[in-house]
Design an enzyme around this catalytic site. Structure first.
Site, PDB file in Angstrom:
ATOM      1  N   GLU A  43      28.257  35.162  69.557  1.00  0.00           N
ATOM      2  CA  GLU A  43      28.991  33.915  69.294  1.00  0.00           C
ATOM      3  C   GLU A  43      27.968  32.823  69.040  1.00  0.00           C
ATOM      4  OE1 GLU A  43      32.268  30.724  71.044  1.00  0.00           O
ATOM      5  OE2 GLU A  43      31.234  32.026  72.464  1.00  0.00           O
ATOM      6  N   GLU A  68      23.583  29.038  71.877  1.00  0.00           N
ATOM      7  CA  GLU A  68      23.902  27.608  71.967  1.00  0.00           C
ATOM      8  C   GLU A  68      22.623  26.803  71.798  1.00  0.00           C
ATOM      9  OE1 GLU A  68      26.538  25.418  72.169  1.00  0.00           O
ATOM     10  OE2 GLU A  68      24.923  23.943  72.326  1.00  0.00           O
ATOM     11  N   ASP A 115      31.106  22.769  64.852  1.00  0.00           N
ATOM     12  CA  ASP A 115      31.031  21.350  64.467  1.00  0.00           C
ATOM     13  C   ASP A 115      31.423  21.207  62.996  1.00  0.00           C
ATOM     14  OD1 ASP A 115      30.159  20.675  66.993  1.00  0.00           O
ATOM     15  OD2 ASP A 115      28.045  20.875  66.478  1.00  0.00           O
ATOM     16  N   LYS A 119      30.811  14.833  56.722  1.00  0.00           N
ATOM     17  CA  LYS A 119      30.219  14.235  55.503  1.00  0.00           C
ATOM     18  C   LYS A 119      29.750  15.332  54.553  1.00  0.00           C
ATOM     19  CE  LYS A 119      28.853   9.915  57.547  1.00  0.00           C
ATOM     20  NZ  LYS A 119      28.033   9.474  58.649  1.00  0.00           N
ATOM     21  N   THR A 188      38.750  29.367  74.132  1.00  0.00           N
ATOM     22  CA  THR A 188      37.500  28.622  74.289  1.00  0.00           C
ATOM     23  C   THR A 188      37.863  27.289  74.953  1.00  0.00           C
ATOM     24  OG1 THR A 188      37.468  27.237  72.303  1.00  0.00           O
ATOM     25  CG2 THR A 188      36.904  29.560  72.008  1.00  0.00           C
ATOM     26  N   GLU A 189      36.835  26.524  75.354  1.00  0.00           N
ATOM     27  CA  GLU A 189      37.117  25.212  75.987  1.00  0.00           C
ATOM     28  C   GLU A 189      37.820  24.283  74.999  1.00  0.00           C
ATOM     29  OE1 GLU A 189      33.707  27.142  77.603  1.00  0.00           O
ATOM     30  OE2 GLU A 189      33.550  25.995  75.773  1.00  0.00           O
ATOM     31  N   TYR A 190      37.289  24.218  73.764  1.00  0.00           N
ATOM     32  CA  TYR A 190      37.876  23.332  72.766  1.00  0.00           C
ATOM     33  C   TYR A 190      39.289  23.771  72.415  1.00  0.00           C
ATOM     34  CZ  TYR A 190      34.031  20.206  71.624  1.00  0.00           C
ATOM     35  OH  TYR A 190      33.078  19.218  71.666  1.00  0.00           O
TER      36      TYR A 190
HETATM   37  C1  LIG Z   1      32.505  21.779  69.048  1.00  0.00           C
HETATM   38  S1  LIG Z   1      31.538  22.749  70.119  1.00  0.00           S
HETATM   39  C2  LIG Z   1      32.542  24.177  70.426  1.00  0.00           C
HETATM   40  C3  LIG Z   1      32.102  24.936  71.637  1.00  0.00           C
HETATM   41  C4  LIG Z   1      32.859  26.256  71.913  1.00  0.00           C
HETATM   42  N1  LIG Z   1      32.616  27.242  70.878  1.00  0.00           N
HETATM   43  C5  LIG Z   1      34.335  26.018  72.057  1.00  0.00           C
HETATM   44  O1  LIG Z   1      35.096  26.474  71.185  1.00  0.00           O
HETATM   45  O2  LIG Z   1      34.750  25.411  73.048  1.00  0.00           O
HETATM   46  C6  LIG Z   1      30.299  23.384  69.021  1.00  0.00           C
HETATM   47  C7  LIG Z   1      29.108  23.938  69.751  1.00  0.00           C
HETATM   48  O3  LIG Z   1      28.232  24.558  68.831  1.00  0.00           O
HETATM   49  C8  LIG Z   1      26.899  24.212  69.133  1.00  0.00           C
HETATM   50  N2  LIG Z   1      26.145  24.295  67.883  1.00  0.00           N
HETATM   51  C9  LIG Z   1      26.336  23.548  66.785  1.00  0.00           C
HETATM   52  N3  LIG Z   1      25.455  23.868  65.826  1.00  0.00           N
HETATM   53  C10 LIG Z   1      24.684  24.857  66.342  1.00  0.00           C
HETATM   54  C11 LIG Z   1      23.582  25.595  65.848  1.00  0.00           C
HETATM   55  N4  LIG Z   1      23.083  25.352  64.628  1.00  0.00           N
HETATM   56  N5  LIG Z   1      23.035  26.540  66.640  1.00  0.00           N
HETATM   57  C12 LIG Z   1      23.519  26.757  67.876  1.00  0.00           C
HETATM   58  N6  LIG Z   1      24.555  26.076  68.415  1.00  0.00           N
HETATM   59  C13 LIG Z   1      25.123  25.137  67.657  1.00  0.00           C
HETATM   60  C14 LIG Z   1      27.011  22.796  69.671  1.00  0.00           C
HETATM   61  O4  LIG Z   1      25.891  22.417  70.439  1.00  0.00           O
HETATM   62  C15 LIG Z   1      28.282  22.885  70.481  1.00  0.00           C
HETATM   63  O5  LIG Z   1      28.060  23.288  71.807  1.00  0.00           O
END
Ligand SMILES: C[S@@+](CC[C@H](N)C(=O)[O-])C[C@H]1O[C@@H](n2cnc3c(N)ncnc32)[C@H](O)[C@@H]1O
Length: 208
Positions: A43, A68, A115, A119, A188-190
């Site tokens: 993941e 992460e 994320d 933009k 997931t948390e989100y």
């Molecule tokens: C919006 S959160 C969602 C977290 C989790 N997957 C959930 O659904 O609850 C996105 C996560 O992806 C991580 N993330 C974003 N870009 C990343 C990258 N290039 N490599 C590793 N982690 C990344 C962020 O730090 C963040 O913790």
């Protein structure tokens, strides 16, 4: 999701036996970490870990690796690991490096609530951009499988186009996961947060 500084995060990560620190050393030999030939699912952007921990407990015959970017987020997952889960490991890294980490050994990639980078000039940073899809190619063992969930309609639409342009086939698609079939779903948390707010959750499984 970036939390403000978590005190002692780097020490907690350093001392956690479930975190793979020298992760580039295992390129092409991740199965040696688990001591078996079971499939490896990763993941990317695992956040605080609910999904990857839940999946590892539910499917002990699959090896799971959560990735992460931020110390302050991954420590929250470490705090949840109160028992040893032999088929779960975590890596603190930026996924832009992913080609240097795995080689022909991954079966499935999960991208949960990535994320959205709204933009246009940041579109390459989206984890489903063509740039990332190309990076994922060399990770996969045989068939390539990506499973994505999101609440973000625009990111979902963008991802469908990118998957299609890169010749992935749509295997399963849901425009409202909780109205469709969620029998095997691990939240997931989100996802929990957005579902409780009444937003539809989009899901797609693509293969090539
Ligand atoms: C919006 S959160 C969602 C977290 C989790 N997957 C959930 O659904 O609850 C996105 C996560 O992806 C991580 N993330 C974003 N870009 C990343 C990258 N290039 N490599 C590793 N982690 C990344 C962020 O730090 C963040 O913790």
């Amino acid at each position: 999701m970036r939390l403000r500084n978590v005190k002692g995060a780097s020490t907690i990560i350093e001392n956690c036996p479930f975190i793979i620190k020298d992760y580039k050393e295992y390129k092409g030999k991740y199965k040696t970490i688990f001591n078996n030939n079971n499939p490896i699912h990763i993941e990317i952007g695992m956040g605080k870990g609910d999904f990857i921990i839940g999946m590892a407990k539910k499917y002990p015959e699959i090896n799971f690796i959560g990735i992460e970017k931020f110390d302050s987020v991954i420590v929250r997952a470490i705090e949840k690991l109160d028992e040893e889960i032999p088929n779960l490991r975590l890596i603190r890294m930026d996924a832009t490096e992913i080609e240097e980490v795995f080689d022909k050994e991954v079966d499935t990639i999960y991208l949960n609530f990535s994320d959205p980078w709204p933009k246009n000039r940041h579109s390459d940073r989206r984890l489903t951009s063509l740039k990332f899809l190309k990076r994922y190619d060399s990770l996969f063992k045989n068939e390539k499988t990506i499973i994505m969930k999101t609440d973000n309609r625009k990111l979902f639409e963008f991802s469908l186009i990118e998957f299609n342009n890169y010749n992935y086939k749509f295997e399963e698609i849901s425009l409202d996961l909780y109205k469709d079939d969620i029998k095997d779903n691990v939240q997931t948390e989100y996802e929990r947060r957005f579902h409780e707010l009444g937003f539809p959750i989009y899901k797609i499984i693509v293969k090539k």
